[in-house]
Design a protein around this motif. Structure first.
Motif, PDB file in Angstrom:
ATOM      1  N   ASN A  90      -2.244  -0.037  12.303  1.00  0.00           N
ATOM      2  CA  ASN A  90      -2.019  -1.476  12.104  1.00  0.00           C
ATOM      3  C   ASN A  90      -2.959  -2.047  11.048  1.00  0.00           C
ATOM      4  OD1 ASN A  90      -0.598  -3.858  12.639  1.00  0.00           O
ATOM      5  ND2 ASN A  90      -2.089  -4.552  14.157  1.00  0.00           N
ATOM      6  N   VAL A  91      -3.093  -1.283   9.964  1.00  0.00           N
ATOM      7  CA  VAL A  91      -3.954  -1.672   8.854  1.00  0.00           C
ATOM      8  C   VAL A  91      -3.087  -2.150   7.697  1.00  0.00           C
ATOM      9  CG1 VAL A  91      -5.528  -0.791   7.094  1.00  0.00           C
ATOM     10  CG2 VAL A  91      -5.829  -0.121   9.484  1.00  0.00           C
ATOM     11  N   SER A  92      -3.461  -3.264   7.107  1.00  0.00           N
ATOM     12  CA  SER A  92      -2.732  -3.765   5.945  1.00  0.00           C
ATOM     13  C   SER A  92      -3.073  -2.931   4.719  1.00  0.00           C
ATOM     14  CB  SER A  92      -3.080  -5.229   5.681  1.00  0.00           C
ATOM     15  OG  SER A  92      -2.533  -5.656   4.441  1.00  0.00           O
ATOM     16  N   THR A  93      -2.059  -2.508   3.996  1.00  0.00           N
ATOM     17  CA  THR A  93      -2.311  -1.738   2.776  1.00  0.00           C
ATOM     18  C   THR A  93      -3.011  -2.585   1.715  1.00  0.00           C
ATOM     19  OG1 THR A  93      -0.062  -2.237   2.014  1.00  0.00           O
ATOM     20  CG2 THR A  93      -0.409  -0.128   3.147  1.00  0.00           C
ATOM     21  N   ASP A  94      -2.974  -3.907   1.869  1.00  0.00           N
ATOM     22  CA  ASP A  94      -3.689  -4.781   0.934  1.00  0.00           C
ATOM     23  C   ASP A  94      -5.195  -4.584   1.024  1.00  0.00           C
ATOM     24  OD1 ASP A  94      -1.279  -5.862   0.105  1.00  0.00           O
ATOM     25  OD2 ASP A  94      -1.392  -7.571   1.468  1.00  0.00           O
ATOM     26  N   ASP A  95      -5.659  -4.040   2.156  1.00  0.00           N
ATOM     27  CA  ASP A  95      -7.084  -3.811   2.354  1.00  0.00           C
ATOM     28  C   ASP A  95      -7.546  -2.460   1.811  1.00  0.00           C
ATOM     29  OD1 ASP A  95      -7.285  -6.232   3.673  1.00  0.00           O
ATOM     30  OD2 ASP A  95      -7.023  -5.348   5.658  1.00  0.00           O
ATOM     31  N   LEU A  96      -6.597  -1.659   1.301  1.00  0.00           N
ATOM     32  CA  LEU A  96      -6.901  -0.282   0.935  1.00  0.00           C
ATOM     33  C   LEU A  96      -6.797  -0.043  -0.567  1.00  0.00           C
ATOM     34  CD1 LEU A  96      -4.843   1.541   3.708  1.00  0.00           C
ATOM     35  CD2 LEU A  96      -7.247   0.852   3.800  1.00  0.00           C
ATOM     36  N   LEU A  97      -7.562   0.932  -1.034  1.00  0.00           N
ATOM     37  CA  LEU A  97      -7.433   1.468  -2.384  1.00  0.00           C
ATOM     38  C   LEU A  97      -6.893   2.890  -2.227  1.00  0.00           C
ATOM     39  CD1 LEU A  97     -10.873   0.326  -3.848  1.00  0.00           C
ATOM     40  CD2 LEU A  97      -8.633  -0.606  -4.465  1.00  0.00           C
ATOM     41  N   ILE A  98      -5.606   3.053  -2.482  1.00  0.00           N
ATOM     42  CA  ILE A  98      -4.967   4.351  -2.292  1.00  0.00           C
ATOM     43  C   ILE A  98      -4.794   5.044  -3.643  1.00  0.00           C
ATOM     44  CG2 ILE A  98      -2.918   5.576  -1.486  1.00  0.00           C
ATOM     45  CD1 ILE A  98      -2.481   3.335   0.518  1.00  0.00           C
ATOM     46  N   THR A  99      -5.258   6.278  -3.689  1.00  0.00           N
ATOM     47  CA  THR A  99      -5.078   7.117  -4.873  1.00  0.00           C
ATOM     48  C   THR A  99      -4.102   8.228  -4.545  1.00  0.00           C
ATOM     49  OG1 THR A  99      -7.348   6.751  -5.653  1.00  0.00           O
ATOM     50  CG2 THR A  99      -6.214   8.727  -6.460  1.00  0.00           C
TER      51      THR A  99
END
Length: 272
Positions: A58-67
């Motif tokens: 339940n984590v927002s992808t807006d909070d993440l830096l995905i590579t």
């Protein structure tokens, strides 16, 4: 030397070779520890599992830096953008923070794949673009070809490998380096110097290794399934190695132990 990587990428959590439930548990734990930068690749076969792990936590992808990284087999006009879109669909995002070429183009000419990488950014599929496993000359040429758009070069970087040529090119071109195999897949623990140095700072051997990398101006990418190790790997920002200790560790780079070579990965270039 000053640290030159983008804010947020200084400590990334690598997901290779995790899949399924192992990845789900590791992601949730790493996020709780404080990681916000997560690294995957088409080659790892776990993009969909990472996407599922993010949703279940339940984590927002807006909070993440995905590579993520494009597989060399997809370096064609027909496959490149399709493969990137497939990666985004698997991850459950409309764009990634960072999209890399995973290896130099097997053809020996990186310009076509670099142009396709730039197209992906221009189409809004990635916020930033970069490369991985590029030699110093390749990094220089890529930065020139893309007019300064290369955000990072992810390479094997640890105290048992002399990467001074790459590091010098990093500062000359403004292209930051990011490490993988940061503890040389455990090889560093055969050297008592790291533990000895760590005692003076109240830190572990692994933390000394990671801090050395950071003070070299290189971002750190680590992976563990153990919560204690995740916390330890993340907790490397509250101390500074002395110049004496840095030089003591520098001396070990002449070991030139390399985790990845042509025997393991067919796309491996001739290293500097």
């Amino acid at each position: 030397m000053s640290i030159c990587f983008r804010p947020g990428y200084e400590r990334s959590f690598g997901t290779y070779p995790l899949k399924g439930e192992d990845l789900e548990k590791a992601f949730a734990a790493a996020y709780e520890v404080g990681y916000r930068s997560f690294d995957t690749a088409q080659l790892y076969g776990n993009e969909a599992d990472l996407g599922a792990s993010i949703r279940r936590a339940n984590v927002s992808t807006d909070d993440l830096l995905i590579t993520t990284k494009v597989h060399p087999e997809n370096y064609t006009e027909e496959q490149f953008l399709k493969s990137v879109q497939a990666s985004l669909n698997a991850l459950g995002v409309s764009k990634v923070a960072l999209l890399l070429l995973h290896w130099p183009d097997p053809s020996g000419d990186n310009r076509k794949s670099l142009a396709l990488l730039r197209d992906a950014k221009r189409k809004g599929l990635a916020t930033e673009i970069g490369v991985s496993n590029f030699t110093a000359s390749m990094m220089r040429d890529a930065q020139s070809f893309l007019d300064g758009e290369i955000a990072i070069n992810q390479v094997e970087f640890h105290p048992l490998l002399d990467q001074s040529i790459l590091l010098d090119m990093s500062f000359r071109t403004g292209v930051p380096l990011a490490s993988f195999a940061s503890v040389a897949r455990g090889e560093v623990f055969k050297y008592p110097q790291f533990g000895q140095i760590g005692k003076a700072y109240g830190k572990s051997a692994a933390q000394v290794v990671l801090r050395w990398i950071l003070q070299k101006g290189v971002a750190v990418n680590t992976m563990s399934t153990k919560l204690e190790n995740m916390r330890s790997n993340f907790d490397v920002m509250d101390f500074v190695l002395s110049s004496v200790d840095m030089k003591r560790i520098d001396a070990l780079t002449c070991t030139n132990f390399r985790c990845v070579d042509k025997d393991k990965v067919p796309w491996t270039p001739e290293w500097d």
